[in-house]
Design an enzyme around this catalytic site. Sequence first.
Site, PDB file in Angstrom:
ATOM      1  CD  GLU A  74       4.757 -21.574  11.060  1.00 28.52           C
ATOM      2  OE1 GLU A  74       4.875 -21.765  12.280  1.00 28.52           O
ATOM      3  OE2 GLU A  74       3.785 -20.993  10.536  1.00 28.52           O
ATOM      4  CD  GLU A 110      -2.911  -1.175   2.325  1.00 32.50           C
ATOM      5  OE1 GLU A 110      -2.456  -0.741   3.409  1.00 32.50           O
ATOM      6  OE2 GLU A 110      -4.032  -1.684   2.213  1.00 32.50           O
TER       7      GLU A 110
END
Length: 274
Positions: A114, A83
Amino acid sequence: MSAQNALTTETSSLYEDLDKMNAQELLTSINQEDQKVAVAVQAAIPQIEKLITAAAEKMVKGGRLFYIGAGTSGRLGILDASEIPPTYGASPELVCGLIAGGDSAIRHAVEGAEDDLDQAWVDLKAQHITENDILIGIAASGRTPYVRGGLQTAKAHGVMTGSIACNANAQISGDADFPIEVEVGPEFVTGSTRMKAGTAQKLVLNMISTSLMIMLGKVKGNKMVNMQLSNQKLVKRGTRMILEEIPELDEGTALKLLTAHGSVKKAIDAYQNN
Protein backbone atom coordinates in the site's frame (compact mmCIF):
# COMPACT_ATOMS: atom_id res chain seq x y z
CA MET A 1 -1.27 16.43 17.81
CA SER A 2 0.39 14.02 15.38
CA ALA A 3 -0.92 13.45 11.85
CA GLN A 4 -2.01 9.95 12.82
CA ASN A 5 -3.96 11.12 15.86
CA ALA A 6 -5.65 13.78 13.73
CA LEU A 7 -7.54 10.99 11.93
CA THR A 8 -10.81 10.20 13.69
CA THR A 9 -10.60 6.60 12.47
CA GLU A 10 -7.36 6.28 14.47
CA THR A 11 -8.53 7.94 17.68
CA SER A 12 -9.08 5.90 20.83
CA SER A 13 -12.23 3.81 21.17
CA LEU A 14 -15.09 5.27 23.17
CA TYR A 15 -15.12 2.04 25.16
CA GLU A 16 -12.61 0.96 27.82
CA ASP A 17 -11.54 -2.51 29.00
CA LEU A 18 -12.98 -4.46 26.06
CA ASP A 19 -11.16 -7.55 27.28
CA LYS A 20 -13.22 -7.46 30.48
CA MET A 21 -16.60 -7.33 28.72
CA ASN A 22 -18.84 -10.39 28.46
CA ALA A 23 -20.38 -11.47 25.16
CA GLN A 24 -23.58 -9.48 25.61
CA GLU A 25 -21.69 -6.31 26.46
CA LEU A 26 -19.42 -6.72 23.45
CA LEU A 27 -22.28 -7.33 21.04
CA THR A 28 -24.43 -4.50 22.39
CA SER A 29 -21.55 -2.04 22.25
CA ILE A 30 -20.52 -3.03 18.71
CA ASN A 31 -24.13 -2.71 17.58
CA GLN A 32 -24.42 0.74 19.14
CA GLU A 33 -21.44 1.86 17.11
CA ASP A 34 -22.72 0.22 13.93
CA GLN A 35 -25.95 2.20 14.18
CA LYS A 36 -23.95 5.39 13.67
CA VAL A 37 -22.74 4.25 10.25
CA ALA A 38 -25.99 4.60 8.29
CA VAL A 39 -26.46 8.12 9.67
CA ALA A 40 -22.94 9.07 8.55
CA VAL A 41 -23.60 7.64 5.06
CA GLN A 42 -26.88 9.57 4.87
CA ALA A 43 -24.98 12.81 5.47
CA ALA A 44 -22.76 12.01 2.49
CA ILE A 45 -25.60 11.41 0.00
CA PRO A 46 -25.13 14.78 -1.79
CA GLN A 47 -21.48 13.85 -2.45
CA ILE A 48 -22.42 10.35 -3.60
CA GLU A 49 -25.11 11.76 -5.90
CA LYS A 50 -22.62 14.02 -7.70
CA LEU A 51 -20.28 11.11 -8.36
CA ILE A 52 -23.04 8.78 -9.58
CA THR A 53 -24.54 11.40 -11.90
CA ALA A 54 -21.18 12.07 -13.56
CA ALA A 55 -20.23 8.38 -13.68
CA ALA A 56 -23.55 7.40 -15.29
CA GLU A 57 -22.93 9.83 -18.15
CA LYS A 58 -19.59 8.11 -18.80
CA MET A 59 -20.92 4.57 -18.51
CA VAL A 60 -23.90 5.16 -20.79
CA LYS A 61 -21.31 5.97 -23.46
CA GLY A 62 -19.38 2.74 -22.80
CA GLY A 63 -17.12 3.76 -19.92
CA ARG A 64 -16.01 1.31 -17.26
CA LEU A 65 -15.77 1.69 -13.49
CA PHE A 66 -12.57 0.91 -11.59
CA TYR A 67 -11.99 0.66 -7.84
CA ILE A 68 -8.55 0.76 -6.20
CA GLY A 69 -7.72 0.21 -2.54
CA ALA A 70 -5.44 -1.53 -0.07
CA GLY A 71 -6.32 -4.06 2.61
CA THR A 72 -9.98 -4.03 3.63
CA SER A 73 -10.74 -1.15 1.27
CA GLY A 74 -9.31 -3.05 -1.69
CA ARG A 75 -11.15 -6.22 -0.78
CA LEU A 76 -14.45 -4.36 -0.55
CA GLY A 77 -13.94 -2.89 -4.01
CA ILE A 78 -13.20 -6.33 -5.45
CA LEU A 79 -16.27 -7.78 -3.70
CA ASP A 80 -18.54 -5.10 -5.11
CA ALA A 81 -17.13 -5.50 -8.62
CA SER A 82 -17.35 -9.29 -8.53
CA GLU A 83 -21.07 -9.20 -7.74
CA ILE A 84 -22.04 -7.12 -10.77
CA PRO A 85 -21.92 -9.87 -13.46
CA PRO A 86 -24.11 -12.43 -11.64
CA THR A 87 -26.55 -9.83 -10.30
CA TYR A 88 -26.98 -7.72 -13.42
CA GLY A 89 -25.70 -9.88 -16.27
CA ALA A 90 -23.03 -7.30 -17.04
CA SER A 91 -19.61 -8.00 -18.52
CA PRO A 92 -16.92 -8.76 -15.91
CA GLU A 93 -14.94 -5.90 -17.46
CA LEU A 94 -17.63 -3.29 -16.73
CA VAL A 95 -16.68 -2.91 -13.06
CA CYS A 96 -13.16 -3.88 -11.98
CA GLY A 97 -11.65 -3.92 -8.48
CA LEU A 98 -7.88 -3.74 -7.92
CA ILE A 99 -6.02 -4.22 -4.64
CA ALA A 100 -2.52 -3.20 -3.62
CA GLY A 101 -0.33 -6.29 -3.82
CA GLY A 102 -2.41 -7.99 -6.50
CA ASP A 103 -4.89 -10.86 -6.21
CA SER A 104 -2.82 -12.67 -3.58
CA ALA A 105 -3.52 -9.74 -1.24
CA ILE A 106 -7.21 -10.64 -1.23
CA ARG A 107 -6.47 -13.40 1.28
CA HIS A 108 -3.03 -12.51 2.63
CA ALA A 109 -1.55 -9.12 3.47
CA VAL A 110 1.30 -8.11 1.16
CA GLU A 111 3.86 -6.19 3.16
CA GLY A 112 4.51 -2.65 1.93
CA ALA A 113 2.18 -2.91 -1.06
CA GLU A 114 0.00 0.00 0.00
CA ASP A 115 3.03 2.30 0.32
CA ASP A 116 3.91 2.14 -3.39
CA LEU A 117 2.84 5.44 -4.95
CA ASP A 118 3.28 4.23 -8.53
CA GLN A 119 1.91 0.68 -8.56
CA ALA A 120 -1.79 1.52 -8.88
CA TRP A 121 -1.24 3.19 -12.24
CA VAL A 122 0.78 0.18 -13.39
CA ASP A 123 -2.15 -2.04 -12.38
CA LEU A 124 -4.66 0.24 -14.09
CA LYS A 125 -2.67 0.42 -17.33
CA ALA A 126 -2.69 -3.38 -17.41
CA GLN A 127 -6.50 -3.09 -17.53
CA HIS A 128 -6.24 -0.54 -20.38
CA ILE A 129 -7.94 2.26 -18.48
CA THR A 130 -8.75 5.30 -20.65
CA GLU A 131 -10.21 8.77 -20.26
CA ASN A 132 -13.61 7.25 -21.05
CA ASP A 133 -13.54 5.34 -17.73
CA ILE A 134 -14.08 6.23 -14.06
CA LEU A 135 -11.72 5.53 -11.17
CA ILE A 136 -12.78 5.47 -7.52
CA GLY A 137 -10.10 5.28 -4.84
CA ILE A 138 -11.10 3.75 -1.50
CA ALA A 139 -9.14 4.43 1.69
CA ALA A 140 -10.56 4.67 5.21
CA SER A 141 -7.66 6.85 6.32
CA GLY A 142 -7.82 8.88 3.15
CA ARG A 143 -4.06 8.91 2.74
CA THR A 144 -2.99 5.48 1.39
CA PRO A 145 -0.11 6.06 -1.08
CA TYR A 146 -1.24 3.31 -3.48
CA VAL A 147 -4.63 4.98 -3.78
CA ARG A 148 -3.34 8.55 -3.85
CA GLY A 149 -0.81 7.78 -6.57
CA GLY A 150 -3.41 6.02 -8.67
CA LEU A 151 -5.88 8.89 -8.42
CA GLN A 152 -3.26 11.56 -9.12
CA THR A 153 -1.88 9.82 -12.19
CA ALA A 154 -5.30 8.86 -13.53
CA LYS A 155 -6.49 12.45 -13.17
CA ALA A 156 -3.39 13.66 -15.03
CA HIS A 157 -4.34 11.30 -17.88
CA GLY A 158 -7.86 12.73 -18.11
CA VAL A 159 -9.65 9.94 -16.19
CA MET A 160 -12.62 11.02 -14.07
CA THR A 161 -11.89 10.29 -10.42
CA GLY A 162 -13.85 9.75 -7.21
CA SER A 163 -12.84 8.79 -3.70
CA ILE A 164 -14.30 7.25 -0.56
CA ALA A 165 -12.69 8.11 2.79
CA CYS A 166 -13.84 7.95 6.40
CA ASN A 167 -12.12 11.08 7.67
CA ALA A 168 -12.89 14.75 7.11
CA ASN A 169 -10.52 16.70 4.86
CA ALA A 170 -8.96 13.43 3.67
CA GLN A 171 -5.89 13.69 1.47
CA ILE A 172 -7.49 11.60 -1.29
CA SER A 173 -10.39 14.08 -1.40
CA GLY A 174 -7.96 16.56 -2.90
CA ASP A 175 -6.90 13.98 -5.47
CA ALA A 176 -10.43 13.27 -6.72
CA ASP A 177 -12.92 15.12 -8.88
CA PHE A 178 -15.79 13.74 -6.81
CA PRO A 179 -14.74 13.06 -3.19
CA ILE A 180 -16.95 11.27 -0.68
CA GLU A 181 -16.21 11.53 3.04
CA VAL A 182 -18.17 9.39 5.52
CA GLU A 183 -17.12 10.31 9.04
CA VAL A 184 -17.88 7.31 11.24
CA GLY A 185 -15.76 8.33 14.23
CA PRO A 186 -13.54 6.11 16.40
CA GLU A 187 -13.71 2.36 15.93
CA PHE A 188 -14.90 0.01 18.68
CA VAL A 189 -11.44 -1.58 18.64
CA THR A 190 -9.11 1.39 18.26
CA GLY A 191 -7.92 1.73 14.67
CA SER A 192 -9.72 -1.39 13.39
CA THR A 193 -11.13 0.21 10.26
CA ARG A 194 -12.51 -3.07 8.96
CA MET A 195 -15.40 -2.36 11.35
CA LYS A 196 -17.37 0.91 11.06
CA ALA A 197 -15.22 2.35 8.28
CA GLY A 198 -15.45 -0.90 6.32
CA THR A 199 -19.22 -1.03 6.81
CA ALA A 200 -19.54 2.56 5.61
CA GLN A 201 -17.45 1.83 2.52
CA LYS A 202 -19.54 -1.24 1.74
CA LEU A 203 -22.77 0.76 2.03
CA VAL A 204 -21.45 3.50 -0.26
CA LEU A 205 -20.20 0.97 -2.82
CA ASN A 206 -23.62 -0.72 -2.75
CA MET A 207 -25.24 2.63 -3.45
CA ILE A 208 -22.85 3.51 -6.27
CA SER A 209 -22.93 0.23 -8.18
CA THR A 210 -26.64 -0.45 -7.66
CA SER A 211 -27.67 3.04 -8.75
CA LEU A 212 -25.42 2.88 -11.80
CA MET A 213 -26.73 -0.53 -12.88
CA ILE A 214 -30.31 0.69 -12.57
CA MET A 215 -29.46 3.82 -14.57
CA LEU A 216 -27.86 1.61 -17.22
CA GLY A 217 -31.12 -0.31 -17.64
CA LYS A 218 -30.10 -3.49 -15.84
CA VAL A 219 -33.25 -3.47 -13.69
CA LYS A 220 -36.91 -3.50 -14.77
CA GLY A 221 -39.33 -2.21 -12.16
CA ASN A 222 -37.65 -3.55 -9.04
CA LYS A 223 -36.37 -6.82 -10.49
CA MET A 224 -32.94 -8.13 -11.52
CA VAL A 225 -34.09 -9.08 -15.00
CA ASN A 226 -30.56 -9.51 -16.34
CA MET A 227 -29.21 -11.76 -13.57
CA GLN A 228 -27.19 -14.83 -14.53
CA LEU A 229 -29.18 -18.06 -14.20
CA SER A 230 -26.32 -19.87 -12.48
CA ASN A 231 -28.32 -22.16 -10.15
CA GLN A 232 -31.79 -23.60 -9.60
CA LYS A 233 -32.73 -20.93 -7.06
CA LEU A 234 -32.13 -18.19 -9.64
CA VAL A 235 -33.92 -20.12 -12.38
CA LYS A 236 -36.99 -20.38 -10.12
CA ARG A 237 -36.71 -16.69 -9.26
CA GLY A 238 -36.47 -15.81 -12.94
CA THR A 239 -39.52 -17.95 -13.74
CA ARG A 240 -41.52 -16.14 -11.05
CA MET A 241 -40.47 -12.79 -12.48
CA ILE A 242 -41.75 -13.75 -15.91
CA LEU A 243 -45.06 -14.92 -14.46
CA GLU A 244 -45.44 -11.62 -12.59
CA GLU A 245 -44.88 -9.67 -15.81
CA ILE A 246 -46.93 -12.02 -18.02
CA PRO A 247 -49.59 -13.55 -15.73
CA GLU A 248 -51.40 -15.34 -18.57
CA LEU A 249 -48.50 -17.79 -18.87
CA ASP A 250 -48.26 -21.03 -16.92
CA GLU A 251 -45.09 -21.95 -15.04
CA GLY A 252 -43.94 -24.49 -17.61
CA THR A 253 -44.19 -22.02 -20.48
CA ALA A 254 -42.42 -19.33 -18.47
CA LEU A 255 -39.59 -21.74 -17.72
CA LYS A 256 -39.27 -22.69 -21.39
CA LEU A 257 -39.08 -19.01 -22.36
CA LEU A 258 -36.43 -18.36 -19.74
CA THR A 259 -34.37 -21.36 -20.80
CA ALA A 260 -34.61 -20.44 -24.46
CA HIS A 261 -33.58 -16.81 -24.05
CA GLY A 262 -31.21 -16.95 -21.08
CA SER A 263 -32.50 -13.98 -19.11
CA VAL A 264 -35.76 -12.64 -17.74
CA LYS A 265 -35.53 -9.46 -19.82
CA LYS A 266 -34.85 -11.27 -23.08
CA ALA A 267 -37.64 -13.77 -22.38
CA ILE A 268 -40.18 -11.03 -21.66
CA ASP A 269 -39.10 -8.95 -24.67
CA ALA A 270 -39.29 -11.98 -26.96
CA TYR A 271 -42.79 -12.90 -25.82
CA GLN A 272 -44.15 -9.34 -25.95
CA ASN A 273 -42.64 -8.70 -29.40
CA ASN A 274 -43.81 -12.02 -30.84
